[in-house]
Scaffold this motif. Structure first.
Motif, PDB file in Angstrom:
ATOM      1  N   ASN A  17      12.422 -10.093  12.685  1.00 37.34           N
ATOM      2  CA  ASN A  17      11.748  -9.838  13.951  1.00 37.34           C
ATOM      3  C   ASN A  17      11.764 -11.073  14.841  1.00 37.34           C
ATOM      4  O   ASN A  17      11.515 -12.184  14.379  1.00 37.34           O
ATOM      5  CB  ASN A  17      10.285  -9.442  13.701  1.00 37.34           C
ATOM      6  N   LEU A  18      12.032 -10.869  16.124  1.00 36.09           N
ATOM      7  CA  LEU A  18      11.893 -11.956  17.086  1.00 36.09           C
ATOM      8  C   LEU A  18      10.416 -12.258  17.282  1.00 36.09           C
ATOM      9  O   LEU A  18       9.565 -11.374  17.231  1.00 36.09           O
ATOM     10  CB  LEU A  18      12.519 -11.565  18.419  1.00 36.09           C
ATOM     11  N   HIS A  19      10.127 -13.535  17.525  1.00 35.40           N
ATOM     12  CA  HIS A  19       8.728 -13.933  17.691  1.00 35.40           C
ATOM     13  C   HIS A  19       8.554 -14.771  18.954  1.00 35.40           C
ATOM     14  O   HIS A  19       9.526 -14.999  19.709  1.00 35.40           O
ATOM     15  CB  HIS A  19       8.230 -14.675  16.448  1.00 35.40           C
ATOM     16  N   LEU A  20       7.341 -15.251  19.164  1.00 37.39           N
ATOM     17  CA  LEU A  20       6.999 -16.010  20.365  1.00 37.39           C
ATOM     18  C   LEU A  20       7.907 -17.221  20.552  1.00 37.39           C
ATOM     19  O   LEU A  20       8.310 -17.535  21.674  1.00 37.39           O
ATOM     20  CB  LEU A  20       5.533 -16.453  20.266  1.00 37.39           C
ATOM     21  N   GLY A  21       8.250 -17.901  19.448  1.00 31.54           N
ATOM     22  CA  GLY A  21       9.112 -19.068  19.555  1.00 31.54           C
ATOM     23  C   GLY A  21      10.489 -18.719  20.084  1.00 31.54           C
ATOM     24  O   GLY A  21      11.066 -19.451  20.899  1.00 31.54           O
ATOM     25  N   ASN A  22      11.033 -17.583  19.644  1.00 31.16           N
ATOM     26  CA  ASN A  22      12.333 -17.124  20.151  1.00 31.16           C
ATOM     27  C   ASN A  22      12.260 -16.798  21.641  1.00 31.16           C
ATOM     28  O   ASN A  22      13.188 -17.091  22.401  1.00 31.16           O
ATOM     29  CB  ASN A  22      12.802 -15.880  19.401  1.00 31.16           C
ATOM     30  N   TYR A  23      11.147 -16.193  22.039  1.00 36.37           N
ATOM     31  CA  TYR A  23      10.993 -15.824  23.446  1.00 36.37           C
ATOM     32  C   TYR A  23      10.914 -17.060  24.330  1.00 36.37           C
ATOM     33  O   TYR A  23      11.656 -17.185  25.323  1.00 36.37           O
ATOM     34  CB  TYR A  23       9.741 -14.960  23.635  1.00 36.37           C
ATOM     35  N   ALA A  67      17.078  -4.811  22.474  1.00 40.01           N
ATOM     36  CA  ALA A  67      15.865  -4.302  23.123  1.00 40.01           C
ATOM     37  C   ALA A  67      15.026  -5.445  23.681  1.00 40.01           C
ATOM     38  O   ALA A  67      14.445  -5.326  24.774  1.00 40.01           O
ATOM     39  CB  ALA A  67      15.043  -3.480  22.129  1.00 40.01           C
ATOM     40  N   ALA A  68      14.968  -6.561  22.958  1.00 39.16           N
ATOM     41  CA  ALA A  68      14.211  -7.719  23.440  1.00 39.16           C
ATOM     42  C   ALA A  68      14.847  -8.295  24.696  1.00 39.16           C
ATOM     43  O   ALA A  68      14.146  -8.661  25.654  1.00 39.16           O
ATOM     44  CB  ALA A  68      14.134  -8.786  22.348  1.00 39.16           C
ATOM     45  N   PHE A  69      16.181  -8.389  24.719  1.00 40.18           N
ATOM     46  CA  PHE A  69      16.869  -8.849  25.927  1.00 40.18           C
ATOM     47  C   PHE A  69      16.487  -7.985  27.128  1.00 40.18           C
ATOM     48  O   PHE A  69      16.112  -8.486  28.196  1.00 40.18           O
ATOM     49  CB  PHE A  69      18.395  -8.762  25.744  1.00 40.18           C
ATOM     50  N   ASN A 230       4.898 -11.617  16.824  1.00 38.55           N
ATOM     51  CA  ASN A 230       6.166 -10.902  16.972  1.00 38.55           C
ATOM     52  C   ASN A 230       6.256 -10.287  18.359  1.00 38.55           C
ATOM     53  O   ASN A 230       5.241  -9.900  18.946  1.00 38.55           O
ATOM     54  CB  ASN A 230       6.265  -9.789  15.918  1.00 38.55           C
ATOM     55  N   LEU A 231       7.474 -10.186  18.866  1.00 39.99           N
ATOM     56  CA  LEU A 231       7.639  -9.582  20.184  1.00 39.99           C
ATOM     57  C   LEU A 231       7.340  -8.086  20.172  1.00 39.99           C
ATOM     58  O   LEU A 231       7.175  -7.485  21.237  1.00 39.99           O
ATOM     59  CB  LEU A 231       9.049  -9.830  20.722  1.00 39.99           C
ATOM     60  N   THR A 232       7.253  -7.496  18.985  1.00 38.87           N
ATOM     61  CA  THR A 232       6.889  -6.082  18.894  1.00 38.87           C
ATOM     62  C   THR A 232       5.382  -5.885  18.692  1.00 38.87           C
ATOM     63  O   THR A 232       4.915  -4.748  18.614  1.00 38.87           O
ATOM     64  CB  THR A 232       7.633  -5.414  17.731  1.00 38.87           C
ATOM     65  N   ASP A 233       4.607  -6.967  18.604  1.00 42.98           N
ATOM     66  CA  ASP A 233       3.148  -6.841  18.436  1.00 42.98           C
ATOM     67  C   ASP A 233       2.511  -6.258  19.695  1.00 42.98           C
ATOM     68  O   ASP A 233       2.871  -6.646  20.817  1.00 42.98           O
ATOM     69  CB  ASP A 233       2.517  -8.207  18.145  1.00 42.98           C
TER      70      ASP A 233
END
Length: 355
Positions: A17-23, A67-69, A230-233
């Motif tokens: 999962n992508l998280h805040l740090g990735n964002y 989806a995050a992009f 997580n970016l899905t939270d």
């Protein structure tokens, strides 16, 4: 002779999962760059198998990154969003670069040393050659700029070395084929085929640490889900994790020096500053002297306001995988057109026969 088109390339691995740090460290910067550059954003799925060959749900992870992009605001119509394995030129050029790069260059890569650990003889060849594939990712599109963090600077230097060596080794053929273009490396100007790609470093890097341990980087692989956002939270999960984040008993300092030896306080102030796009000193000027019981709700409100809409959009996109697949297919076709032109030139330069 014509100049190389200014172009940005960057990629994200589909692992967990992508998280805040990735964002904060990558995706938000990708969104900003599309206002000033022609951009290719890639889900680098070939890289994903270098450390772990068999993945539980690689298609799902590829779609999640895409989806995050999209949820963060990357426009796949104005720019190019695709997954790496759909464009065969990545693997083709990587093999040629394997023959350009030297083993000594690869052995000096600190990320290989860290990931391989003490059992480097059992590491995959793909992990060792990872930086060569990364160079191919960038130079397949003759990208002039790449946004990089601290952990990728060495790999970009290798990309520059590979480009320079290819240009030097094949200089006569590049010139004879009429493929030489002006190349700038620092203050030096020359001619070649591949650009000497420049790093895009925008301001001080934001290093987001674990919400449970301010000395550890926020990570997808941490067994505790409370260690990361997580970016899905959803909004409730974001607020709950910030409330439960580890702190110390003292009030926030008013000066930056007061954050020394206080890793959890430093991390939460840094997250606030990064989300608000303000210097940490400004945050401390506003909240210095206050307890975390006051600061955490303000941080939670800020985080929810920025991240919850992205999370909701991600879930909306993930509910329609056919749309994500269509975006990736279209992006791969457009990326492939650029890649095919590069590989045509490279094969001619190297001397391969082709149709």
């Amino acid at each position: 002779m014509s100049d190389i088109t200014p172009r940005v390339f960057s990629g994200v691995q589909p692992t967990g999962n992508l998280h805040l740090g990735n964002y904060l460290g990558a995706i938000r910067k990708f969104v900003a760059l599309q206002e000033s550059h022609a951009c290719l954003y890639c889900v680098v799925d070939l890289h994903a198998i270098t450390a772990q060959l068999v993945q539980d749900d690689l298609p799902g992870q590829i779609r999640s990154i895409t989806a995050a992009f999209l949820a963060a605001g990357i426009d796949p119509k104005k720019h190019i969003v695709f997954n790496q394995s759909r464009v065969s030129g990545h693997a083709e050029l990587a093999w040629i670069f394997n023959c350009v790069a030297r083993i000594g260059w690869m052995n000096r890569m600190t990320q290989f040393k860290e990931k391989a650990g003490k059992d480097r003889e059992n590491a995959s060849l793909g992990l060792l050659a990872y930086p060569s594939l990364m160079a191919a990712d960038i130079l397949l599109y003759r990208a002039t700029h790449v946004p990089v963090g601290d952990d990728q600077k060495q790999h970009l230097e290798l990309t520059r070395d590979i480009a320079a060596k290819f240009n030097f080794d094949f200089a006569e053929r590049i010139e004879a084929a009429g493929l030489a273009v002006p190349i700038t490396a620092g203050e030096e100007s020359t001619e070649g085929y591949f650009p000497i790609t420049e790093p895009l470093i925008e301001g001080p890097a934001t290093r987001i640490m674990s919400l449970k341990d301010g000395a550890k980087k926020m990570s997808k692989s941490d067994p505790s889900d409370l260690s990361r956002i997580n970016l899905t939270d959803d909004a409730d999960a974001i607020a709950r994790k910030i409330r439960k984040a580890k702190t110390d008993p003292d009030a926030l300092p008013s000066e930056l020096d007061g954050l020394k030896e206080r890793p959890e306080a430093d991390n939460l102030v840094g997250i606030f500053a990064a989300l608000a796009e303000r210097p940490k000193a400004d945050v401390l000027a506003e909240y210095g002297g206050r307890q975390f019981s006051e600061f955490k709700p303000a941080l939670a409100d800020l985080a929810v306001g920025i991240l919850a809409p992205i999370s909701a959009e991600m879930r909306r996109y993930l509910a329609d995988p056919s749309h994500i697949d269509a975006v990736l297919k279209d992006g791969a076709e457009r990326a492939g057109a650029i890649a095919d032109a590069t590989m045509k030139d490279v094969k001619d330069i190297v001397g391969f026969l082709r149709d």
